[in-house]
Design a protein around this motif. Structure first.
Motif, PDB file in Angstrom:
ATOM      1  N   LEU A 106       0.938  -1.180  -0.232  1.00 56.45           N
ATOM      2  CA  LEU A 106       0.036  -0.010  -0.248  1.00 56.45           C
ATOM      3  C   LEU A 106       0.696   1.224  -0.099  1.00 56.45           C
ATOM      4  N   ALA A 107       2.086   1.010   0.782  1.00 49.88           N
ATOM      5  CA  ALA A 107       2.781   2.139   1.124  1.00 49.88           C
ATOM      6  C   ALA A 107       3.343   2.463  -0.353  1.00 49.88           C
ATOM      7  N   ILE A 108       3.955   1.623  -0.948  1.00 45.00           N
ATOM      8  CA  ILE A 108       4.667   1.864  -2.263  1.00 45.00           C
ATOM      9  C   ILE A 108       3.903   2.172  -3.427  1.00 45.00           C
ATOM     10  N   LEU A 109       2.623   1.733  -3.409  1.00 48.40           N
ATOM     11  CA  LEU A 109       1.569   2.232  -4.418  1.00 48.40           C
ATOM     12  C   LEU A 109       1.273   3.714  -4.414  1.00 48.40           C
ATOM     13  N   MET A 110       1.130   3.924  -2.913  1.00 45.22           N
ATOM     14  CA  MET A 110       0.873   5.247  -2.479  1.00 45.22           C
ATOM     15  C   MET A 110       1.843   6.163  -2.842  1.00 45.22           C
ATOM     16  N   ARG A 111       3.063   5.842  -2.494  1.00 52.36           N
ATOM     17  CA  ARG A 111       4.214   6.915  -2.947  1.00 52.36           C
ATOM     18  C   ARG A 111       4.262   6.864  -4.550  1.00 52.36           C
ATOM     19  N   SER A 112       4.101   5.739  -5.033  1.00 51.67           N
ATOM     20  CA  SER A 112       4.442   5.704  -6.568  1.00 51.67           C
ATOM     21  C   SER A 112       3.347   6.719  -7.232  1.00 51.67           C
ATOM     22  N   LEU A 113       2.331   6.697  -6.731  1.00 57.12           N
ATOM     23  CA  LEU A 113       1.207   7.536  -7.442  1.00 57.12           C
ATOM     24  C   LEU A 113       1.432   9.031  -7.072  1.00 57.12           C
ATOM     25  N   GLN A 114       1.876   9.038  -5.825  1.00 56.12           N
ATOM     26  CA  GLN A 114       2.323  10.497  -5.440  1.00 56.12           C
ATOM     27  C   GLN A 114       3.368  11.141  -6.133  1.00 56.12           C
ATOM     28  N   GLU A 115       4.554  10.297  -6.435  1.00 56.55           N
ATOM     29  CA  GLU A 115       5.697  10.535  -7.215  1.00 56.55           C
ATOM     30  C   GLU A 115       5.408  10.788  -8.580  1.00 56.55           C
ATOM     31  N   GLY A 116       4.460   9.955  -9.234  1.00 55.04           N
ATOM     32  CA  GLY A 116       4.022   9.972 -10.337  1.00 55.04           C
ATOM     33  C   GLY A 116       3.161  11.352 -10.863  1.00 55.04           C
ATOM     34  N   ILE A 162       1.581   7.333   5.819  1.00 58.70           N
ATOM     35  CA  ILE A 162       2.094   5.954   5.552  1.00 58.70           C
ATOM     36  C   ILE A 162       2.679   5.691   7.088  1.00 58.70           C
ATOM     37  N   TYR A 163       3.457   6.551   7.747  1.00 57.18           N
ATOM     38  CA  TYR A 163       3.946   6.459   9.066  1.00 57.18           C
ATOM     39  C   TYR A 163       2.376   5.864  10.000  1.00 57.18           C
ATOM     40  N   ILE A 164       1.295   6.582   9.868  1.00 55.90           N
ATOM     41  CA  ILE A 164       0.164   6.244  10.631  1.00 55.90           C
ATOM     42  C   ILE A 164      -0.095   4.799  10.291  1.00 55.90           C
ATOM     43  N   LEU A 165       0.083   4.511   9.046  1.00 54.90           N
ATOM     44  CA  LEU A 165      -0.346   2.995   8.753  1.00 54.90           C
ATOM     45  C   LEU A 165       0.515   1.998   9.443  1.00 54.90           C
ATOM     46  N   TYR A 166       1.951   2.519   9.368  1.00 60.08           N
ATOM     47  CA  TYR A 166       2.857   1.773   9.754  1.00 60.08           C
ATOM     48  C   TYR A 166       2.538   1.543  11.589  1.00 60.08           C
ATOM     49  N   VAL A 167       2.432   2.573  11.930  1.00 59.78           N
ATOM     50  CA  VAL A 167       1.998   2.588  13.650  1.00 59.78           C
ATOM     51  C   VAL A 167       1.211   1.718  13.781  1.00 59.78           C
ATOM     52  N   VAL A 168      -0.064   1.648  13.037  1.00 66.21           N
ATOM     53  CA  VAL A 168      -0.992   0.622  13.471  1.00 66.21           C
ATOM     54  C   VAL A 168      -0.553  -0.862  13.122  1.00 66.21           C
ATOM     55  N   TRP A 183      12.874   1.482  -1.260  1.00 59.76           N
ATOM     56  CA  TRP A 183      14.057   0.950  -0.129  1.00 59.76           C
ATOM     57  C   TRP A 183      13.734   1.823   1.288  1.00 59.76           C
ATOM     58  N   PRO A 184      13.243   3.035   1.259  1.00 62.91           N
ATOM     59  CA  PRO A 184      13.003   3.531   2.487  1.00 62.91           C
ATOM     60  C   PRO A 184      11.830   2.725   3.249  1.00 62.91           C
ATOM     61  N   GLN A 185      10.778   2.320   2.302  1.00 65.11           N
ATOM     62  CA  GLN A 185       9.725   1.349   3.160  1.00 65.11           C
ATOM     63  C   GLN A 185      10.296   0.287   3.649  1.00 65.11           C
ATOM     64  N   ALA A 186      11.437  -0.047   2.983  1.00 63.93           N
ATOM     65  CA  ALA A 186      11.976  -1.653   3.361  1.00 63.93           C
ATOM     66  C   ALA A 186      12.901  -1.494   4.668  1.00 63.93           C
ATOM     67  N   LEU A 187      13.362  -0.232   4.724  1.00 66.11           N
ATOM     68  CA  LEU A 187      14.178  -0.069   5.775  1.00 66.11           C
ATOM     69  C   LEU A 187      13.293   0.359   7.115  1.00 66.11           C
ATOM     70  N   LEU A 188      12.364   1.254   6.836  1.00 68.84           N
ATOM     71  CA  LEU A 188      11.414   1.546   7.760  1.00 68.84           C
ATOM     72  C   LEU A 188      10.941   0.264   8.626  1.00 68.84           C
ATOM     73  N   MET A 189      10.341  -0.850   7.699  1.00 70.90           N
ATOM     74  CA  MET A 189       9.819  -1.910   8.162  1.00 70.90           C
ATOM     75  C   MET A 189      10.847  -2.757   9.112  1.00 70.90           C
ATOM     76  N   ALA A 190      12.033  -2.984   8.782  1.00 67.73           N
ATOM     77  CA  ALA A 190      12.980  -3.516   9.288  1.00 67.73           C
ATOM     78  C   ALA A 190      13.263  -2.714  10.902  1.00 67.73           C
ATOM     79  N   LEU A 191      13.444  -1.509  10.785  1.00 71.26           N
ATOM     80  CA  LEU A 191      13.560  -0.661  11.975  1.00 71.26           C
ATOM     81  C   LEU A 191      12.396  -0.970  12.945  1.00 71.26           C
ATOM     82  N   ILE A 192      11.258  -1.106  12.378  1.00 74.72           N
ATOM     83  CA  ILE A 192       9.947  -1.313  13.284  1.00 74.72           C
ATOM     84  C   ILE A 192       9.994  -2.550  13.704  1.00 74.72           C
ATOM     85  N   MET A 193      10.472  -3.708  13.204  1.00 70.10           N
ATOM     86  CA  MET A 193      10.641  -4.968  13.603  1.00 70.10           C
ATOM     87  C   MET A 193      11.686  -5.141  14.828  1.00 70.10           C
TER      88      MET A 193
END
Ligand SMILES: Nc1ncnc2c1ncn2[C@@H]1O[C@H](COP(=O)(O)OP(=O)(O)OP(=O)(O)O)[C@@H](O)[C@H]1O
Ligand SMILES: [Mg+2]
Lengths: 405, 224
Positions: free
Chosen positions: A30-40, A270-276, A373-383
Motif C-alpha cells: 500500500l505504501a509503495i503504491l501510494m508513494r508511487s502515485l504521489q511521485e507519478g 504511511i507512518y500512521i499506517l505503519y504505527v498501526v 527502499w525507504p519502506q523496507a528500511l522503515l519496516m526493518a526498523l519497526i521489527m
C-alpha cells in the motif's frame, strides 16, 4: 543453529506468523503504491508545467531572472546553442523573447503576454500545434500571430481579424504594430489561455526593435530526473559571467514547495499506517515471547547465555519482517512497472474538471527503487523496535521461576 | 566432591516466611547415585535448584571441588552450568523445534565445539541411551520414555561430572522407568558420573546407592 531455531520457531504457530507477514506485506504494498502515485503525479505536474511553458531548464543572460526586464536581453549566438546542445541529456533548445503589451481592438483593450518563439522548438517541447483550434499554427517566419482562446473570446475576435499591439521596445524604443490573427489556440494553462499571444521570433524581435536578441533558451531533456545534473554540467560549459542556468525547480520554487508539502503529507499517512501495523507486530512478538517463558528458563538452565536468546528473538522478528518486505517488493515492483506504463485514465466529469484546471486527466505512477527502499528500511526498523520490549521481558525472567511455572 | 554446609533457603522472607531448606549439611562424593526423597513440599526441588546453581541459598555454602558454587556472577553461572552440570526435568523439556540429535548437539554448540565432534558425540550418546535410530525425529514423534532418554543424552553432552534429575520418572511407565534407570546406573558406573535424583518413585529408591530422606526442609535419614 540459533538461526535455524529462530526460523523453525516461526512455524510453530503458522497462522500467527502468516498473519504478521501478511500485515507487513499489505502495508508495504500500500505504501509503495501510494508513494508511487504521489511521485507519478508530481512528475506529471512538473512535466505539464515544464512542457507547456517553462521548459525543464532555461539559460538567460546573467541577472535576467531577477528583473525580467526587456532590457536584459542577450544575443542569440550559434556558439551558445552548440554548447547547450552538446550535453547528452539535452533533447532540444530554442530561443524565446517574451514581453508584455497592450492589445486593442476597435472597442476593447487588454494587457497581454507576448511569447516570441521558435515554432518548431515549441512544438517539439509541448505539441503546441495540437492545441490550435482554429486557423494555422506558426511557422518560423510567420508575420502573423496566434492567440489564446480566452483572449480571443474576451476581445471578440477570430481568425483573420486584426489586433493592434502597443508596448515598450528594447532600450526605450516604442513598439506598436498591427497583426493579423492566423490561429487560435486553447492553452492548457487557464491564465495563459486568457492572455497569451504567440508569434515567431523574428516577428517579435522586429516588434521590440531587438534584432537577433532573446531573453531565454528553453531546454528540453531526455530524462527529467537528471535535470539538476544537466544544469550543473551546463554551468561548467557556459560562461557564468554572461549567463545564468536555472532548472525548473529554481524557475518555479512555489511548485517545489507545493510538492514537498504534499509529499510530507503522504509520508505521514504511511507512518500512521505503519504505527498501526507496528502495534500488531509488537503484540505478536510479545506473545511469542511470553508463552515461551518456560522454554527460555530451560535454555538458561542448560547453559544458553541470555545474549543468544535475545539474538534468537531478534532473528525471529527480522525473519518475519524480511519475508514481508521481500514478498511485497517482489509483488509490488512489477505492479509499479506495469502501472508506470499503463497510467489510469480518468474519464467523465472528473476528467473534464481536471482538464479544465490545466491537468491531464491521468493518474500516473512511477516505478523507482527510491520509493521502495525507504519502506523496507522503515519496516526493518519497526521489527527491531518491536523486539526491544520482549527482549527486556526475557532479561527479567528468573530462571527457577520460569522452569517451575 | 560436593560439600553442602549449613544450607538455608527461606522463601517470602519479608511476608510469610517459608523455610524450604533448614540447615542442611551433606557431603556428596564423586560417583554417587543418590536419591533425594520425602513428602511433597519437603524441599527436594529447592535443594536441587540450589545445588544446580539455578537458585541462590539464603544462607550456607556449597563447595564443589573446594570452590564456592554461588560465588559467581549470574552470567558465569550460566556457563558453569553449561560446562559442569547436566539437568534432567520431569517433563523432558526438549526443544520442540530441534530433532533428538540437534537437541543434544545444541549444548555442544553453545560450548563452541566443532561440528564434526558434535555430530559424532550426539550419535554416540543417543546410541548409549538406546535410541540411536531416533536421531532424526522431533520430540513430538517420540514416546515419553524416548524423550527422557534424549534428555539424559542432552544432559551428558557437555561431559558434566554431575547430573541433577528432578522427578525424571514421574511421567514414565514402569518399563520406561526401569530402562531409564538401567541407562543412568550404567553411565554412573562406567563414566563415574554423579547422579542426584529427587523422586517419589520407589523404583528409583530401590536402584539408588544412597537414599537421603528430607522432611520439612531437613535431612532426617540417610541410607546406603
Ligand atoms: N518460589 C517459591 N516461593 C515460595 N515458596 C516456595 C517456592 N518454591 C517452593 N516453595 C515452598 O518451599 C517448600 C519446598 O518446596 P519444594 O518445591 O522444594 O518441595 P518438593 O519437595 O520438591 O515438593 P514436590 O515433591 O511436591 O515436588 C514448599 O513448602 C513450597 O511451597
Ligand atoms: Mg519438587
Amino acid at each position: 543453529m540459533i538461526t535455524k531455531i529462530a526460523w523453525r520457531n516461526l512455524w510453530r504457530n503458522k497462522r500467527r506468523t502468516v498473519t504478521s507477514i501478511s500485515s507487513i506485506f499489505f502495508a508495504v504494498i500500500l505504501a509503495i503504491l501510494m508513494r508511487s502515485l504521489q511521485e507519478g503525479s508530481y512528475g506529471q505536474m512538473i512535466d505539464t508545467a515544464a512542457r507547456f511553458y517553462m521548459g525543464y531548464a532555461q539559460v538567460h543572460q546573467k541577472g535576467f531572472w531577477e528583473d525580467k526586464s526587456i532590457n536584459s536581453l542577450m544575443t542569440d549566438l550559434q556558439e551558445t546553442r552548440t554548447k547547450i546542445l552538446s550535453d547528452k541529456n539535452i533533447k532540444g533548445a530554442f530561443g524565446r523573447l517574451e514581453t508584455y503589451a497592450m492589445a486593442a481592438t476597435d472597442t476593447l483593450t487588454k494587457g497581454v503576454m507576448i511569447v516570441g518563439t521558435e515554432p518548431e522548438g515549441e512544438d517539439q517541447l509541448s505539441n503546441l500545434s495540437q492545441k490550435v483550434t482554429k486557423g494555422q499554427y506558426l511557422t518560423s517566419d510567420s508575420k502573423d500571430i496566434i492567440i489564446g482562446e480566452g483572449l480571443a473570446n474576451y476581445l471578440g475576435i477570430t481568425v483573420n481579424d486584426t489586433l493592434a499591439l502597443l508596448g515598450q521596445g528594447y532600450h526605450g524604443a516604442s513598439a506598436a504594430e498591427l497583426y493579423r490573427v492566423q490561429g487560435i489556440l486553447k492553452h492548457p494553462n487557464p491564465q495563459m489561455n486568457n492572455q497569451v499571444i504567440y508569434m515567431s521570433l523574428p516577428t517579435v524581435q522586429y516588434f521590440v526593435t531587438a534584432p537577433n536578441m532573446i531573453n531565454a533558451y528553453i531546454l528540453d531533456v531526455h530524462d527529467n530526473r537528471k535535470v539538476d545534473q544537466t544544469v550543473a554540467e551546463l554551468k561548467e560549459k557556459l560562461d557564468l559571467d554572461a549567463y545564468e542556468v536555472m532548472s525548473w525547480s529554481e524557475l518555479a520554487p512555489e511548485m517545489v514547495t507545493l510538492i514537498n508539502t504534499d509529499r510530507e503529507g503522504g509520508k505521514i499517512m504511511i507512518y500512521i499506517l505503519y504505527v498501526v501495523i507496528a502495534f500488531g507486530i509488537f503484540s505478536t512478538i510479545l506473545m511469542m515471547t511470553i508463552e515461551r517463558e518456560r522454554e527460555f528458563g530451560i535454555l538458561t538452565a542448560v547453559g544458553m547465555i541470555r545474549r543468544k536468546i535475545y539474538s534468537m528473538l531478534l532473528q525471529e522478528a527480522l525473519f518475519i519482517g524480511l519475508i514481508g518486505i521481500v514478498t511485497s517488493i517482489l509483488a509490488g515492483f512489477p505492479i509499479l512497472l506495469y502501472m508506470e506504463n499503463h497510467p489510469i485514465l480518468i474519464e467523465g466529469a472528473k476528467g473534464e474538471a481536471m482538464a479544465k484546471m490545466g491537468m491531464e486527466p491521468i493518474l500516473r505512477f512511477t516505478a523507482s527503487l527510491d520509493i521502495i527502499w525507504p519502506q523496507a528500511l522503515l519496516m526493518a526498523l519497526i521489527m527491531i523496535v518491536c523486539t526491544i520490549y520482549p527482549i527486556i521481558h526475557v532479561a527479567r525472567i528468573k530462571t527457577v521461576e520460569a522452569i517451575h511455572s | 566432591m560436593i560439600e553442602i554446609k549449613n544450607l538455608v533457603k527461606t522463601y517470602n522472607a519479608d511476608t510469610i516466611p517459608v523455610k524450604a531448606l533448614d540447615h542442611v549439611d551433606l557431603k556428596i562424593e564423586e560417583g554417587e547415585f543418590t536419591a533425594v526423597v520425602g513428602p511433597s513440599g519437603c524441599g527436594k526441588t529447592t535443594f536441587l535448584n540450589i545445588l544446580g546453581g539455578l537458585d541462590t541459598p539464603t544462607n550456607g555454602t556449597i563447595l564443589i571441588d573446594g570452590t564456592d558454587l554461588h560465588n559467581r556472577s549470574s552470567a558465569d553461572m550460566i556457563t558453569y552450568r553449561r560446562d559442569h552440570i547436566g539437568f534432567v526435568f520431569q517433563d523432558y523439556s526438549l526443544m520442540p523445534v530441534l530433532t533428538a540429535e540437534e537437541n543434544v548437539e545444541f549444548i555442544m554448540e553453545l560450548q563452541g565445539r566443532p561440528k564434526a565432534e558434535r555430530a559424532a558425540r550426539s550419535k554416540a550418546l543417543l546410541e548409549a541411551v538406546g535410541i540411536g535410530d531416533k536421531g532424526k525425529q522431533f520430540p513430538t514423534k517420540l514416546s515419553g520414555g524416548q524423550q527422557q532418554r534424549v534428555a539424559v543424552a542432552r544432559a551428558l553432552a557437555s561431559k558434566p561430572k554431575l547430573i541433577l534429575a528432578d522427578e525424571p520418572t514421574a511421567n514414565l511407565d514402569s518399563k520406561s522407568t526401569s530402562d531409564l534407570l538401567d541407562i543412568m546406573r550404567q553411565l554412573n558406573e562406567k563414566e563415574n558420573i554423579t547422579f542426584v535424583i529427587a523422586t517419589h518413585d520407589q523404583r528409583v529408591m530401590d536402584r539408588a546407592k544412597r537414599v537421603i530422606q528430607f522432611d520439612d526442609g531437613k535431612i532426617i535419614d540417610t541410607k546406603i
